[in-house]
Design a protein around this motif. Structure first.
Motif, PDB file in Angstrom:
ATOM      1  N   ALA A   1       0.943  -1.665  -0.300  1.00  0.00           N
ATOM      2  CA  ALA A   1      -0.062   0.408   0.201  1.00  0.00           C
ATOM      3  C   ALA A   1       0.994   1.543   0.329  1.00  0.00           C
ATOM      4  N   ASP A   2       1.623   1.201   0.687  1.00  0.00           N
ATOM      5  CA  ASP A   2       2.676   2.638   0.537  1.00  0.00           C
ATOM      6  C   ASP A   2       3.583   2.782  -0.904  1.00  0.00           C
ATOM      7  N   PHE A   3       3.683   1.205  -1.197  1.00  0.00           N
ATOM      8  CA  PHE A   3       4.750   1.980  -2.489  1.00  0.00           C
ATOM      9  C   PHE A   3       3.159   2.503  -3.611  1.00  0.00           C
ATOM     10  N   LEU A   4       1.800   1.836  -3.472  1.00  0.00           N
ATOM     11  CA  LEU A   4       1.128   2.487  -4.823  1.00  0.00           C
ATOM     12  C   LEU A   4       0.856   3.424  -4.087  1.00  0.00           C
ATOM     13  N   LEU A   5       1.552   3.607  -3.194  1.00  0.00           N
ATOM     14  CA  LEU A   5       0.711   5.229  -2.260  1.00  0.00           C
ATOM     15  C   LEU A   5       2.341   6.597  -2.913  1.00  0.00           C
ATOM     16  N   GLY A   6       3.412   5.852  -3.153  1.00  0.00           N
ATOM     17  CA  GLY A   6       4.731   6.429  -2.999  1.00  0.00           C
ATOM     18  C   GLY A   6       4.980   6.983  -1.555  1.00  0.00           C
ATOM     19  N   ARG A   7       4.529   6.647  -0.717  1.00  0.00           N
ATOM     20  CA  ARG A   7       5.649   6.574   0.761  1.00  0.00           C
ATOM     21  C   ARG A   7       6.868   5.901   1.259  1.00  0.00           C
ATOM     22  N   ALA A   8       8.132   5.995   0.186  1.00  0.00           N
ATOM     23  CA  ALA A   8       9.121   5.159   0.483  1.00  0.00           C
ATOM     24  C   ALA A   8       9.236   5.374   2.373  1.00  0.00           C
ATOM     25  N   SER A   9       9.965   4.799   3.104  1.00  0.00           N
ATOM     26  CA  SER A   9      10.867   4.105   4.427  1.00  0.00           C
ATOM     27  C   SER A   9      11.456   5.012   3.618  1.00  0.00           C
ATOM     28  N   GLN A  10      12.771   4.646   3.777  1.00  0.00           N
ATOM     29  CA  GLN A  10      14.230   4.775   3.527  1.00  0.00           C
ATOM     30  C   GLN A  10      14.200   4.743   2.082  1.00  0.00           C
ATOM     31  N   TYR A  11      15.636   5.522   2.136  1.00  0.00           N
ATOM     32  CA  TYR A  11      16.193   5.660   0.722  1.00  0.00           C
ATOM     33  C   TYR A  11      17.414   5.401   1.221  1.00  0.00           C
ATOM     34  N   GLN A  12      18.678   4.985   0.345  1.00  0.00           N
ATOM     35  CA  GLN A  12      19.948   5.298   0.247  1.00  0.00           C
ATOM     36  C   GLN A  12      20.396   5.676  -0.411  1.00  0.00           C
ATOM     37  N   GLN A  13      21.475   5.920  -0.358  1.00  0.00           N
ATOM     38  CA  GLN A  13      22.693   5.541  -1.945  1.00  0.00           C
ATOM     39  C   GLN A  13      23.918   6.246  -1.448  1.00  0.00           C
ATOM     40  N   ALA A  14      25.718   5.954  -1.963  1.00  0.00           N
ATOM     41  CA  ALA A  14      26.317   6.165  -2.244  1.00  0.00           C
ATOM     42  C   ALA A  14      26.997   6.442  -3.116  1.00  0.00           C
ATOM     43  N   PHE A  15      28.533   6.804  -2.717  1.00  0.00           N
ATOM     44  CA  PHE A  15      29.272   7.093  -3.911  1.00  0.00           C
ATOM     45  C   PHE A  15      29.767   6.000  -4.092  1.00  0.00           C
ATOM     46  N   GLU A  16      31.070   5.551  -5.678  1.00  0.00           N
ATOM     47  CA  GLU A  16      31.331   3.899  -6.197  1.00  0.00           C
ATOM     48  C   GLU A  16      32.138   4.444  -4.369  1.00  0.00           C
ATOM     49  N   ASN A  17      33.272   3.238  -4.757  1.00  0.00           N
ATOM     50  CA  ASN A  17      33.671   3.035  -3.762  1.00  0.00           C
ATOM     51  C   ASN A  17      34.991   1.702  -3.820  1.00  0.00           C
ATOM     52  N   ALA A  18      36.415   2.063  -3.456  1.00  0.00           N
ATOM     53  CA  ALA A  18      37.212   1.096  -3.346  1.00  0.00           C
ATOM     54  C   ALA A  18      37.713   0.457  -2.805  1.00  0.00           C
ATOM     55  N   VAL A  19      38.402  -0.986  -2.664  1.00  0.00           N
ATOM     56  CA  VAL A  19      37.946  -1.488  -1.982  1.00  0.00           C
ATOM     57  C   VAL A  19      39.697  -2.270  -1.938  1.00  0.00           C
ATOM     58  N   PRO A  20      40.868  -1.678  -1.305  1.00  0.00           N
ATOM     59  CA  PRO A  20      42.212  -1.780  -1.696  1.00  0.00           C
ATOM     60  C   PRO A  20      42.766  -2.644  -0.776  1.00  0.00           C
ATOM     61  N   PRO A  21      42.459  -3.956  -0.160  1.00  0.00           N
ATOM     62  CA  PRO A  21      43.546  -3.579   1.122  1.00  0.00           C
ATOM     63  C   PRO A  21      44.786  -4.668   1.018  1.00  0.00           C
ATOM     64  N   ARG A  22      45.717  -4.925   1.625  1.00  0.00           N
ATOM     65  CA  ARG A  22      46.895  -5.302   1.726  1.00  0.00           C
ATOM     66  C   ARG A  22      47.270  -6.811   2.456  1.00  0.00           C
ATOM     67  N   HIS A  23      47.708  -7.730   2.802  1.00  0.00           N
ATOM     68  CA  HIS A  23      48.389  -8.875   3.559  1.00  0.00           C
ATOM     69  C   HIS A  23      49.260  -9.193   4.260  1.00  0.00           C
ATOM     70  N   ASN A  24      49.933  -9.129   4.813  1.00  0.00           N
ATOM     71  CA  ASN A  24      51.600 -10.428   5.014  1.00  0.00           C
ATOM     72  C   ASN A  24      50.648 -11.587   6.300  1.00  0.00           C
ATOM     73  N   TYR A  25      50.752 -12.715   6.211  1.00  0.00           N
ATOM     74  CA  TYR A  25      49.857 -13.533   6.854  1.00  0.00           C
ATOM     75  C   TYR A  25      51.575 -14.176   6.962  1.00  0.00           C
ATOM     76  N   THR A  26      51.810 -14.388   8.014  1.00  0.00           N
ATOM     77  CA  THR A  26      53.415 -15.286   8.413  1.00  0.00           C
ATOM     78  C   THR A  26      52.882 -16.560   9.541  1.00  0.00           C
TER      79      THR A  26
END
Length: 621
Positions: free
Chosen positions: A100-125
């Motif tokens: 019903a909220d969808f048909l009325l156009g009543r959103a409960s939440q909106y979320q957006q982010a910028f493009e994001n990169a993941v560059p982790p590095r790790h040394n295991y011994t």
């Protein structure tokens, strides 16, 4: 590439930035989902280099082994966590019903982010030293020690953001990004480097095991063992750091106007933004925090087993297996919304009636209440928490018959129980789903894989080689196999209200109230597994008391196979194979729907696979 269908611009929504044309994420509670929740088109590239060496030395009754292992791992990814527009219609914005909220156009939440990169590095011994010692003719001792120092992963692109509560309290601002809200720190600020955490060098893991032949005839063995095992997060676990401001800038809006989502946002639509030392930080930012002092997960495991040979072909075994895991990584909410029970209240000069609702979640967050000027920049804040634990205890009974007269049999039965902090494991970043402070015991439950009883039986029979040429042609060489699995049900976690009844921004994961002792329907079946009358929606501000685990139906599966190889010539053969999965076509229902506001609450609408038949011919030459 990604599937293209339509985006918010195509739906007529004004003033939106579309990162992925023809793609949008829409979730309608108890309705439908488009795009798969928070899924986004992403790109991943992993590379690792490894060096390992193992040496073994025998001296008398000792067999000594030692070795070293070094791995350099790299993850280079653009995961775009939250970069695609995500709209949720939960029903809490207007009517109480998602559709019903969808048909009325009543959103409960909106979320957006910028493009994001993941560059982790790790040394295991890792280093280990062990000794297998024949202490007595009937007793063998195996002891060892492993050293796995934790060397903290680091960011390949210097993208580290930390939140320092003391800096927020004292009004200390970053010297790297001068427009950042107080409390945020970046590489270059005091105490912040390019590492995701601190090193932990004292990770020593001892192991010891005993094997004893009490009779000395090799027909009975008693074994026991104990060990400590350290774990470490995979590189993708640090992906949420790339979604932090100013690189990710995840922004969440509650109850926005769907026709113009940014209409009420100060300054309008902030997307896209170019990151620079003078970048503007928006309000309502969502952040993922990895404290540098996190302890690493480790498990203690122990077992005791007795094996006994019966006759010449049978072996029976009884085993106890136990384990406990500490410092399981989870997430907690570090900027939760505070429920205020008053009918009317004033927050930062604005009157709210009622005082607590889904429209003022961000205004009731801890940081905003403390300092509205700076707190307005912070929305939900998911912080990694190393306090999770779990415990497992199980009894395993097994029987084996070695191949004899063409018949092989293996069977086992497990009776076990696992309980732990499962609900808020460190997989929930990217949404306001962290554990509310002080609610750890409330969230503890049976593990999501906790099947109390499991029975498996497998048999293989090969027909003999008949002496008669005709019988040998028709009946020899056939192999018949069968597998029987009988499993008890798994917990479906808990019954939820379907709403954010606690009004903390948890997006509908709050529990219902259980008002009857027995949650199951009389004569429970797929048509009604749970009793709707056993539950009720909590009042606003309540967390709900429903039990942590509702058990779903069990499962019975019988699979069979028939194979034979026909030799055509010396180097040519044809293999025939026929397989049947779920041979009797037994109905194995799924778990019931557990959202109280769903019209199908308590019913089971899913099932495992029906009977599947598979035939194959393979020509070998």
């Amino acid at each position: 590439d990604y599937p293209r269908y339509f985006d918010l611009n195509d739906l007529g929504v004004r003033n939106v930035y579309v990162k992925f044309p023809g793609y949008v994420l829409v979730t309608v509670t108890n309705g439908f989902t488009i795009g798969g929740g928070l899924s986004n088109p992403a790109f991943f590239n992993t590379t690792s280099y490894q060096f390992a060496e193992d040496l073994s030395l025998v001296r008398g009754t000792h067999q000594i082994g030692f070795g070293v292992n070094f791995i350099h791992g790299m993850l280079s990814a653009t995961q775009n966590l939250g970069a695609a527009a995500s709209v949720t219609f939960s029903g809490q914005a207007a009517t109480g019903m998602g559709l019903a909220d969808f048909l009325l156009g009543r959103a409960s939440q909106y979320q957006q982010a910028f493009e994001n990169a993941v560059p982790p590095r790790h040394n295991y011994t890792g280093f280990y030293l062990q000794d297998s010692w024949k202490a007595r003719p009937r007793l063998t001792v195996n002891a060892g020690l492993r050293w796995e120092p934790y060397i903290a992963p680091y960011s390949g692109q210097k993208k580290i953001m930390r939140f320092d509560r003391s800096a927020f309290d004292q009004g200390v601002r970053s010297t790297v990004f001068k427009n950042a809200p107080v409390g945020m720190k970046f590489i270059g600020d005091p105490g912040v480097d390019d590492k995701y955490g601190y090193n932990h060098l004292m990770h020593f893991a001892p192991r010891v095991g005993l094997a004893w032949d009490p009779q000395g005839n090799g027909q009975m063995t008693v074994r026991t063992a104990y060990g400590i095992f350290f774990d470490m997060p995979n590189l993708f676990a640090f992906g949420a750091m790339g979604a932090n401001p100013p690189w990710g800038n995840t922004i969440q809006l509650n109850n926005p106007p769907f026709d113009d989502l940014w209409r009420n946002y100060p300054g309008g639509n902030p997307f896209p933004t170019v990151v620079s030392p003078n970048v503007k930080f928006q309000t309502n930012l969502s952040t993922n925090i990895y404290p540098p002092d996190q302890k690493q997960t480790y498990a203690q495991q122990w077992n005791l087993s007795i094996q006994r040979q019966i006759g010449t072909d049978w072996l029976v075994e009884s085993s106890y297996i136990g384990s406990t895991t500490r410092h399981i990584m989870g997430v907690k909410s570090s900027n939760p919304a505070v429920f205020m029970p008053a009918a009317t209240c004033v927050i930062n000069g604005i009157t709210y009636t009622p005082c607590s609702s889904t429209s003022n979640i961000d205004q009731r967050r801890v940081l905003y209440l403390q300092n509205p000027t700076e707190g307005q920049y912070y929305s939900w804040m998911m912080e990694v928490d190393d306090g999770g634990t779990s415990n497992y205890n199980g009894l395993l009974l097994s029987v084996r018959r070695r191949p004899s007269k063409g018949l092989t049999v293996q069977g086992n039965y497990t009776w076990s129980h696992c309980v732990g902090d499962e609900l808020f494991r460190w997989t929930s970043y990217g949404s306001d789903q962290g554990l509310y402070p002080g609610m750890r015991r409330w969230a503890r439950q049976n593990c999501n894989s906790d099947r109390r009883q499991v029975f498996n039986l497998s048999t293989v029979y090969q027909t003999p080689r008949f002496s008669s040429p005709r019988l040998r042609l028709l009946g020899s060489g056939w192999q018949i196999s069968g597998i029987v699995k009988i499993l008890s049900g798994i917990p479906t976690f808990t019954v939820t209200s379907g709403f954010d009844t606690a009004l903390t921004g948890s997006a509908g994961s709050d529990r219902a109230n259980q008002i009857l002792a027995d949650p199951y329907a009389p004569n429970k079946s797929v048509n009604q597994w749970l009793n709707p009358a056993a539950f009720a929606r909590p009042a606003n501000g309540e967390w709900g008391n429903a039990a942590n685990s509702i058990w779903g139906p069990g499962r019975i599966q019988i699979d069979m196979g028939l194979t034979r190889t026909f030799q055509i010539r010396e180097k040519q053969s044809v293999e025939f194979r026929a397989e049947a999965f779920n041979l009797p076509n037994h109905l194995n229902p799924g778990n019931p729907i557990t959202a109280l506001n769903n019209q199908n609450f308590g019913k089971i609408l899913t099932a495992e696979d029906p009977r599947i038949l598979q035939f194959a011919l393979k020509y070998v030459f």
